[in-house]
Design an enzyme around this catalytic site. Structure first.
Site, PDB file in Angstrom:
ATOM      1  CB  THR B 180      -0.950  -0.012   1.214  1.00 42.95           C
ATOM      2  OG1 THR B 180      -1.740   1.158   1.184  1.00 42.95           O
ATOM      3  CG2 THR B 180      -0.206  -0.099   2.520  1.00 42.95           C
ATOM      4  CD  GLU B 325      -3.309  -0.834   5.291  1.00 45.90           C
ATOM      5  OE1 GLU B 325      -4.224  -0.805   4.429  1.00 45.90           O
ATOM      6  OE2 GLU B 325      -2.493   0.082   5.442  1.00 45.90           O
ATOM      7  CE  LYS B 435      -6.751  15.344  14.569  1.00 46.31           C
ATOM      8  NZ  LYS B 435      -5.564  14.489  14.393  1.00 46.31           N
ATOM      9  CD1 TRP B 440     -10.928  17.010  16.029  1.00 51.07           C
ATOM     10  CD2 TRP B 440     -11.687  14.982  15.460  1.00 51.07           C
ATOM     11  NE1 TRP B 440     -10.199  16.094  16.739  1.00 51.07           N
ATOM     12  CE2 TRP B 440     -10.646  14.833  16.412  1.00 51.07           C
ATOM     13  CE3 TRP B 440     -12.303  13.849  14.957  1.00 51.07           C
ATOM     14  CZ2 TRP B 440     -10.222  13.588  16.868  1.00 51.07           C
ATOM     15  CZ3 TRP B 440     -11.884  12.615  15.411  1.00 51.07           C
ATOM     16  CH2 TRP B 440     -10.849  12.477  16.352  1.00 51.07           C
TER      17      TRP B 440
END
Lengths: 540, 540
Positions: B180, B325, B435, B440
């Site tokens: 990846t 993954e 942030k 957020w």
């Protein structure tokens, strides 16, 4: 990839996390009971705490003597997820057999339905390991009984905390066990691992197997005390599927009423039950149109039953095959995509077969020399299977396990033929097959052909020893009342002549009053063989 | 239960035993190629013998630099079933990255498509472990190249025996691997075990996941070099499903033609490809009605794309989520049974989410303190997953593995919210999230809102360091040609004012010529951050 054990905890937690609103419904003692997976989850936690209170430790066996209902489902998860072993007890065993399996399994606690308390009472003096009885009903009241010490299931759960921290469990740990009645000797125990039950759940749900989804509403009529109710309680919980349980002592009428009321989409049971419900549905009193299919296994589904359901109700029966030793699903009969154009007759012929192997297992069919037979739809051999949800042995029975599990394969004892597409048809049990001069004669085929004679009520065929041919068929025939004394053995033989190979024609036809039956209603050929042992010996 | 390993051999043998007549179809270099699973099986045997001839031993890595076709499918099974490891190489990597992954994976042989030979030639001098190249085309002729030693795939297979005895393999053995691309540093390798791939196959096929059966005709447009083509080649072989491969360099027009010609029922790809095919289908030149759905993942499917497909073609897009993954399927977006009555708007809102967790995995969503956030459809946190087909580490990267796999969970780096029904919506990549003062801000949300402004062609939002608020948003905006010089930063801010919370309003708007993109066409925010590092520092 992560070391992540395949355990029933994952199934349980998923139902609670993703499908807390979905329902579980029981035809309970006092009417319909329904609750959500969220409620179910809390009660499984309460049950796990209760088991701890009762002194149940990891690996201990917990027996259940119960019908199909939500409390039994709670035990299906509460017992194994807390690390103990669910031991489902066949409520149709004789008291001696029941005592044997409880003692052999070393059950520590028995959970028993209130109306089955007499069964437990009948064996309690013989039990050597049981420390507690828990009586299940829909109230906290403990019914009077001679069981001791005994407690009420609902009372225990109401006292317990609904918070329990389910332990990490090795996937190779035993989650459940079930005894299968043997043809000779005591029942034999089969252990199911967490891993096996999880993998079996995946397979059973596949579109090409039983095609189960969250949107289904599934009723296992097959008993929860028998081969994990074909795994349905585990599959359904995994997927958040609505579960409908028929509860204590359901009649065919009850089954039809429950299917109607709760809009069941898929129901599972043995052929006998679907023979009974057909008559009820034909009265038109209950709606069956929520059903997309019936799953049928346990014994062969007669072609006529497939046809009757299709003709009268437009409802397909999906034939499946398995046994206690196989968790149980091994074969499921769905036509392949390119078979959709078959004519109705061929479709019925196909539906009468037990089906093709589900994904994840391996099979072979071998003759007496251990050689594989061709898949030609004719050659017969014993079905051997292996895979992740096939038992590797009988519990604490090393000697009896050897022949059944030789060479890493389960020898099913079922004689089958396999057609070129891989569909298996069960011809006979190996022990019932008649081996005559190197040819195999199917006792079931012969029986079915004899039973088509208009004068015949029932017929069972067994092998007689024979000097030259090794074995020859003996037909035990029960005539209908008005034909007794008038129909002759010659007439029966004559009737068969054009329909079976010449060497299949029975050497003897015995007219008898009744065919002895086993506790589950099958022909008791063991008993017949004993009756005719002397006759055969003289003949031979 | 038997010790029976979950290996790809079982999938392969099943296809050959039960579905020998079913087909595999490729849009090959010189037209349509089709053969049966029986033919496929023989060629996989030939391939296994070829690998042996080439000196490939159990555990050796075998690289593939190839499009989606039947030869690649042969490698998908021939390599792992003979005990070696299939290493699919991303043909879009830069030469440096490609050389890195081949060397880091220690590939012994590279199988390369004839039109991709230049890619292999570009890196061949840098390769330290490769002993052979095998060039794949539709003839036995070996194209001229600078690869050495090199052989023709078809020539090697035609010489090899079609009988091979596949070995017993431990289910924990590595079957395949894939790298990846990392945001910083070299690509990271992920190993897939036989066990993980088998369990992933079961899950992907479930009715409530991708609902795959033998009767399907499936085309993975998602590359076979990327995360196992979402596992489809394994699932389809397991079930005997017809597989249709788009072959080398397919255009949207090719895709539509292949779907039409071969009556594909389910196709899988990233949103970009379905944006392209929509235009082709709208011309009416190709029939799409064999499709029951498109599976879409890799990046978020815009609500507008769902709507366009439903409105214009009546075709649903099934949203799915996963990563290299995770083998990859983690989330699939199917509505639950009781959501069927939602209005069209709510259905589209739901379809725009990535979905619910597939059976067998576990998830949690945690904030920066590691505490789980509520499933309220608003609270944001990082998605953590674990389960049998989730990687446990990056290959030979212990240090880089630590943060990503801390505490036995894969930290996906994706920031999500979860609604009360368990449906996840990906808000942002963790590294792209801004942030600001404990709040957020989703860079993706902000970008999409800016891009709705009629003057805006593209917009990317990144975080600037800020003394008081820690981070503040900076918007990089590309204006459409005819708006350049006329649209102002104030207009953009004004446009946003009613649409986003006040604290989301960017502190700066930078007008730029073009947004830098990665090799797979995503906004390269790493590059943008470098460009604005000084600006931000000065501002802060």
């Amino acid at each position: 990839m992560m070391k992540f054990d395949l355990t029933l905890r994952v199934l349980l937690e998923r139902a609670n996390q993703l499908f807390p609103k979905k329902e579980i419904i029981t035809r309970d003692y006092s009417g319909t009971f329904r609750y959500t997976y969220a409620d179910f989850y809390k009660r499984v936690n309460r049950l796990a705490n209760t088991l701890k209170e009762l002194g149940v430790k990891p690996g201990d066996r917990v027996g259940t003597l119960a019908w199909n209902h939500h409390r039994h489902l709670e035990l299906y998860f509460g017992v194994p997820c807390s690390g103990a072993v669910l031991h489902t007890l066949n409520l149709r065993l004789s008291p001696d057999q029941l005592a044997y399996v409880i003692n052999h399994g070393e059950d520590k606690v028995i959970f028993v339905d209130k109306d089955l308390v007499p069964l437990a009472e009948a064996v309690k003096e013989k039990l050597t390991t049981v420390k507690h009885f828990v009586v299940m009903s829909d109230t906290e009241e403990l019914p009077a009984s001679h069981l001791s010490p005994a407690a009420s299931y609902e009372a225990l759960l109401s006292k317990a905390s609904d918070q329990y921290d389910f332990p990490d469990i090795d996937e190779w740990s035993t989650a459940a066990m079930c005894y299968t009645t043997a043809t000779t000797g005591n029942p034999k125990g089969v252990e199911y691992t967490h891993r096996g039950l999880v993998l079996h759940s995946y397979t059973a749900a596949l579109p090409d197997a039983l095609n189960i989804s969250e949107s289904d509403r599934i009723m296992p009529f097959v008993p929860m005390f028998h081969a994990n109710a074909w795994g349905l309680p585990f599959v359904c919980t995994f997927l958040g599927t609505t579960q409908v349980f028929p509860g204590p002592r359901p009649t065919p009428e009850d089954i039809c009423a429950v299917i109607d009321e709760h809009k069941v989409t898929l129901a599972a049971g043995v052929p006998t039950i679907w023979m009974g419900t057909l008559n009820v549905w034909e009265t038109g009193r209950y709606d069956h149109t929520s059903l997309r299919a019936l799953i049928c296994g346990g014994s062969a589904v007669p072609r006529a039953l497939h046809k009757a359901y299709l003709d009268k109700l437009g409802l397909p029966i999906i034939h499946a095959y398995g046994m206690t030793e196989t968790t149980p699903v091994v074969l499921v009969c769905n036509p392949k995509s390119y078979m959709q154009d078959m004519n109705e007759d061929d479709k019925l012929d196909l539906a009468s077969k037990q089906g093709i192997l589900v994904p994840g297992l391996e099979m072979k069919v071998v003759n007496e020399d251990g050689n594989e037979v061709p898949w030609d739809g004719r050659s017969m051999g014993e079905l051997l299977v292996r895979g992740p949800w096939i038992a590797k042995e009988y519990y604490k029975e090393p000697e009896r396990s050897k022949p059944a599990f030789a060479d890493g394969w389960l020898h099913t004892g079922d004689i089958v033929n396999v057609d070129p597409e891989g569909y298996c048809f069960i011809v006979d049990r190996a022990k019932d097959l008649i081996k005559s001069g190197g040819e195999w004669i199917s006792s079931i085929d012969l029986e079915n052909t004899i039973m088509a004679h208009p004068a015949v009520l029932e017929a069972a065929v067994i092998a007689m020893p024979h000097d030259k041919w090794v074995e020859r068929p003996l037909a035990c025939v029960v005539l209908k009342e008005d034909h007794r004394g008038s129909t002759t053995a010659d007439e029966i033989i004559h009737f068969l002549t054009d329909q079976v190979p010449k060497i299949w024609l029975p050497d003897r036809v015995e007219f008898i009053e009744e065919i002895p039956k086993t506790s589950v209603g099958k022909f008791d050929k063991k008993e017949l063989r004993q009756i005719y042992a002397d006759v055969a010996a003289v003949e031979a």
